[in-house]
Write a protein that holds these residues in place. Structure first.
Motif, short mmCIF file in Angstrom:
data_model
loop_
_atom_site.label_atom_id
_atom_site.label_comp_id
_atom_site.label_asym_id
_atom_site.label_seq_id
_atom_site.Cartn_x
_atom_site.Cartn_y
_atom_site.Cartn_z
N ASP A 75 1.01 -0.92 0.26
CA ASP A 75 0.01 0.20 0.01
C ASP A 75 1.12 1.14 0.41
O ASP A 75 1.54 1.44 0.61
N ALA A 76 0.52 1.49 -1.54
CA ALA A 76 1.84 2.72 -1.18
C ALA A 76 1.06 4.53 -1.11
O ALA A 76 1.57 5.04 -1.65
N ALA A 77 -0.34 3.73 -0.82
CA ALA A 77 -1.14 6.21 -1.01
C ALA A 77 -0.46 6.74 -0.21
O ALA A 77 -0.76 7.87 -0.43
N GLN A 78 0.48 6.72 0.53
CA GLN A 78 1.56 8.08 0.99
C GLN A 78 2.46 8.41 0.40
O GLN A 78 3.16 8.92 0.74
N SER A 79 3.42 7.32 -0.70
CA SER A 79 4.35 7.26 -0.78
C SER A 79 4.65 8.07 -1.74
O SER A 79 5.41 8.98 -1.52
N MET A 82 -2.44 2.34 -4.85
CA MET A 82 -1.95 3.90 -5.23
C MET A 82 -3.70 4.85 -5.43
O MET A 82 -4.85 4.55 -5.38
N THR A 83 -3.26 6.32 -4.66
CA THR A 83 -5.39 7.04 -4.32
C THR A 83 -4.73 8.12 -4.80
O THR A 83 -3.11 9.31 -4.78
N ALA A 84 -4.81 9.55 -5.58
CA ALA A 84 -4.34 10.66 -6.36
C ALA A 84 -4.93 10.87 -5.06
O ALA A 84 -3.80 12.20 -5.33
N HIS A 85 -6.07 11.29 -3.98
CA HIS A 85 -5.95 12.57 -3.39
C HIS A 85 -4.62 12.65 -1.76
O HIS A 85 -5.09 13.97 -1.19
N LYS A 86 -3.43 11.69 -2.19
CA LYS A 86 -2.74 11.89 -1.25
C LYS A 86 -1.04 12.95 -1.68
O LYS A 86 -0.76 13.21 -0.76
N ALA A 87 -1.89 13.00 -3.07
CA ALA A 87 -0.62 13.57 -4.53
C ALA A 87 -1.13 14.85 -4.82
O ALA A 87 -0.64 15.53 -6.33
N TYR A 88 -2.21 15.93 -4.45
CA TYR A 88 -2.49 16.92 -4.66
C TYR A 88 -3.95 16.82 -6.37
O TYR A 88 -3.51 17.68 -6.95
N ASN A 141 7.07 10.41 17.64
CA ASN A 141 6.54 8.70 17.63
C ASN A 141 6.81 8.22 16.68
O ASN A 141 7.33 8.78 16.03
N ALA A 142 7.89 6.52 16.93
CA ALA A 142 8.48 6.43 16.12
C ALA A 142 10.21 7.25 15.30
O ALA A 142 10.46 7.67 14.09
N GLU A 143 10.25 7.94 16.36
CA GLU A 143 11.33 8.81 16.02
C GLU A 143 12.47 8.48 15.60
O GLU A 143 12.95 8.93 14.45
N SER A 144 13.44 7.04 15.61
CA SER A 144 14.32 7.11 15.33
C SER A 144 14.60 6.68 13.74
O SER A 144 15.04 5.36 13.30
N ALA A 145 13.26 5.91 13.72
CA ALA A 145 13.32 5.20 11.77
C ALA A 145 13.35 6.51 10.71
O ALA A 145 13.44 7.25 11.07
N ASP A 146 13.41 6.64 9.84
CA ASP A 146 13.44 6.95 8.46
C ASP A 146 12.26 7.19 8.12
O ASP A 146 11.47 6.20 8.22
N ARG A 147 11.53 8.60 8.49
CA ARG A 147 10.42 9.05 8.07
C ARG A 147 10.06 9.99 6.84
O ARG A 147 10.92 10.92 6.91
N VAL A 148 8.55 9.74 6.09
CA VAL A 148 8.32 10.85 5.36
C VAL A 148 8.41 12.30 5.97
O VAL A 148 8.46 12.52 7.23
N SER A 149 9.35 13.44 4.93
CA SER A 149 9.71 14.78 5.60
C SER A 149 7.98 15.96 5.81
O SER A 149 8.14 16.38 6.51
N ASN A 150 6.97 15.17 5.64
CA ASN A 150 6.16 16.11 6.06
C ASN A 150 5.25 15.63 7.49
O ASN A 150 4.48 16.22 7.63
N ILE A 151 5.67 14.66 8.08
CA ILE A 151 4.52 13.94 8.93
C ILE A 151 5.03 14.05 10.20
O ILE A 151 6.90 13.21 10.44
N LEU A 152 4.46 14.84 10.95
CA LEU A 152 5.51 14.78 12.44
C LEU A 152 4.11 13.96 13.64
O LEU A 152 3.10 14.51 13.88
N ASN A 153 4.30 12.50 14.64
CA ASN A 153 3.82 12.43 14.57
C ASN A 153 4.20 13.21 16.80
O ASN A 153 5.12 12.13 16.83
N VAL A 154 3.54 13.80 16.94
CA VAL A 154 4.44 13.62 18.72
C VAL A 154 3.00 12.80 20.10
O VAL A 154 1.71 13.25 19.60
N THR A 155 4.04 12.65 20.83
CA THR A 155 2.70 12.43 22.42
C THR A 155 3.03 13.35 23.40
O THR A 155 4.37 13.95 23.42
N PHE A 156 2.28 14.04 23.80
CA PHE A 156 2.10 15.11 24.33
C PHE A 156 1.83 14.41 26.26
O PHE A 156 0.31 14.19 26.33
#
Lengths: 386, 124
Positions: free
Chosen positions: A180-184, A202-208, A290-305
């Motif tokens: 599943d490469a919807a976010q790729s 694949m999907t179109a709406h995650k890529a404008y 979250n998942a800080e040590s992994a290779d992550r895409v440049s646009n997502i930041l998931n934070v625990t407060f």
């Protein structure tokens, strides 16, 4: 209140105006209203020409041949076609599937349906970094395994799986590999040949691009073996019946072409914006990526407060459109299963937010978001403990 | 996102009596719930004779919880201590239009109020 700042691009993206222009051209009376399957007249042939051009654009984005692209209504349908299609075609050969606990619901629910029909599914648990190790996949394979389904980029954490390693492993073992490469697209390179992927959603709406259109890459040589889930006119090589929505397909093709052409520029800019966002958020203290040590895409930041309840956090930040790691606002109190699989407690998962930036995000928006987070997190912590 | 009544939004955005009264001989306090449960309340009240002169709350929880604690302290100030013992979750749930799935959290607030009543009604 002024309009909220949109930082939820991982949920969906606005249509790029350049894409919208191409779609509108199709929709006008002088555009391409013919049925692409009507080869007997000029209207149909004009629409077919546009559909095939888009097929080339999408194929180019993933290093595939155009004939491998099957149009669908989106990634959910692509996932269902891939998983159910393979399972039903190959059921005589085996009834075991390997996947992970952090897949999108479109994959997990398709697998659950197969379990109800007697298939056996192994759900691998990723490490705290969100990564499913190829070795875990190797150990899970059985003589009756027919399919491995693993996502490329996780929609909640942005973690990038090493799908190339999993693809090689599956090819060696003669097991089909669905990804599943919807976010790729437009964020990380995708090459179905190099990654040895047999089916790619694949999907179109995650890529404008527009909502309501997607595609499934289906390897042709040797044939994958796929049973359709929709029956009708036999469009799309008999794999997906239904009249093709020309304007949607044109939009997806244009969006993918832009996504690839502008990927490097977008990625660099968004990485810089995300870093600025994180530096600002981190000042409130007691926060973790979250998942800080992994290779992550440049646009997502998931934070625990820590020390802030999730539903209140999301409501307090209603001037910033983000996604919660919790579904408790719907009253279900269910914490994100993705973050739970990464070892977060229910409470930590509920106190997590996904910020996702995109092509139209600005520095000013990020600065406003930082100010909102700093003020509201401080306020809620004050209410919680004086 | 859950729908919140205007009164919930008002108390969530501008909570009344947020905080904790400094410890003193005429101040009583009680807690219920836990962060692990997703909801916790701490209530403190200053007594004068048989009356509640001041009240403050700390709340960890959803917007309904914060608003309910705020509304409750606002309505209990000036009441006799016996009002704490008689208090239950229904009036606040009705006033704030708290949805049924959140009623359990209101019971945690009720526990905190009842606990405060027990302490306040203890003989000196």
């Amino acid at each position: 209140m002024s309009s909220p700042i949109y930082l939820d691009y991982a949920a969906t993206t606005p249509v790029d105006p350049r894409v919208a222009d191409r779609m509108i051209e199709c929709l006008r009376p002088e555009g391409a209203h013919g049925n692409p399957s009507s080869a007997s007249h000029e209207f149909g042939r004009r629409a077919r020409e546009l559909v095939e051009k888009a097929r080339v654009q999408v194929a180019n984005a993933i290093g595939a041949k155009p004939a491998t692209i099957v149009w669908t209504s989106g990634a959910t349908e692509s996932d269902n076609l891939a998983i159910q299609g393979v399972a039903r075609f190959h059921a005589d050969r085996g009834r075991h599937i390997v996947s992970s606990k952090t897949e999108h619901k479109a994959v997990l629910d398709a697998l659950k349906q197969l379990e109800r029909e007697g298939f056996d599914v192994t759900y691998l648990r990723p490490g705290v970094d969100g990564i499913v190790q190829p070795e875990q996949v190797r150990e899970a394979l059985r003589p009756d395994t027919i399919l491995v389904s693993l996502m490329h980029v996780n929609n909640e954490t942005g973690v990038i799986q090493d799908v190339g390693a999993v693809g090689r492993l599956c090819r060696e073992r003669g097991v089909l590999f669905h990804c599943d490469a919807a976010q790729s697209i437009g964020k990380v390179p995708v090459d179905v040949e190099a990654m040895q992927i047999d089916l790619l959603s694949m999907t179109a709406h995650k890529a404008y691009g527009p909502k309501g259109v997607g595609a499934l890459y289906v390897r042709r040589t040797p044939p994958v073996g796929l049973r359709p889930i929709l029956f009708g006119g036999g469009q799309e090589f008999g794999l997906r019946s239904g009249t093709l929505p020309t304007h949607q397909i044109v939009g997806m093709g244009a969006a993918f072409e832009l996504a690839i052409a502008e990927k490097d520029e977008d990625v660099d800019r968004l990485r810089s914006l995300r870093e600025r966002l994180w530096q600002g958020i981190a000042k409130v203290g007691d926060v973790e990526i979250n998942a800080e040590s992994a290779d992550r895409v440049s646009n997502i930041l998931n934070v625990t407060f820590h020390g802030v309840e999730g539903e209140s956090l999301q409501f307090a930040l209603r001037a910033v459109a983000v996604s919660a790691g919790a579904a408790c606002s719907s009253g279900s109190d269910e914490a994100s299963y993705v973050l739970r699989a990464l070892g977060r407690t229910d409470q930590q998962a509920q106190s997590s937010l996904r910020f996702s930036l995109g092509r139209f995000s600005t520095t000013a928006e990020v600065e406003t978001a930082i100010a909102e987070v700093q003020r509201e997190v401080g306020r809620l912590r004050q209410i919680a403990s004086g | 996102m859950a729908r919140y009544s205007p009164l919930v939004i008002d108390h969530f955005d501008r909570p009344r009596n947020s905080g904790r009264l400094p410890a003193a001989p005429d101040v009583i306090e009680a807690s219920a719930g836990s962060v692990a449960q997703g909801t916790s309340f701490h209530l403190s009240a200053r007594l004068s004779g048989e009356s509640i002169m001041a009240m403050q709350f700390e709340a960890y929880g959803c917007p309904h919880c914060i608003a309910a604690a705020s509304w409750t302290t606002e309505h209990l100030v000036g009441s006799p201590i016996e009002a704490l013992a008689r208090w239950d979750w229904r009036p606040v749930a009705q006033a704030l239009e708290i949805p049924a799935e959140k009623r359990g959290r209101m019971l945690i607030l009720q526990d905190a109020v009842k606990c405060l009543a027990e302490i306040g009604l203890q003989p000196p």
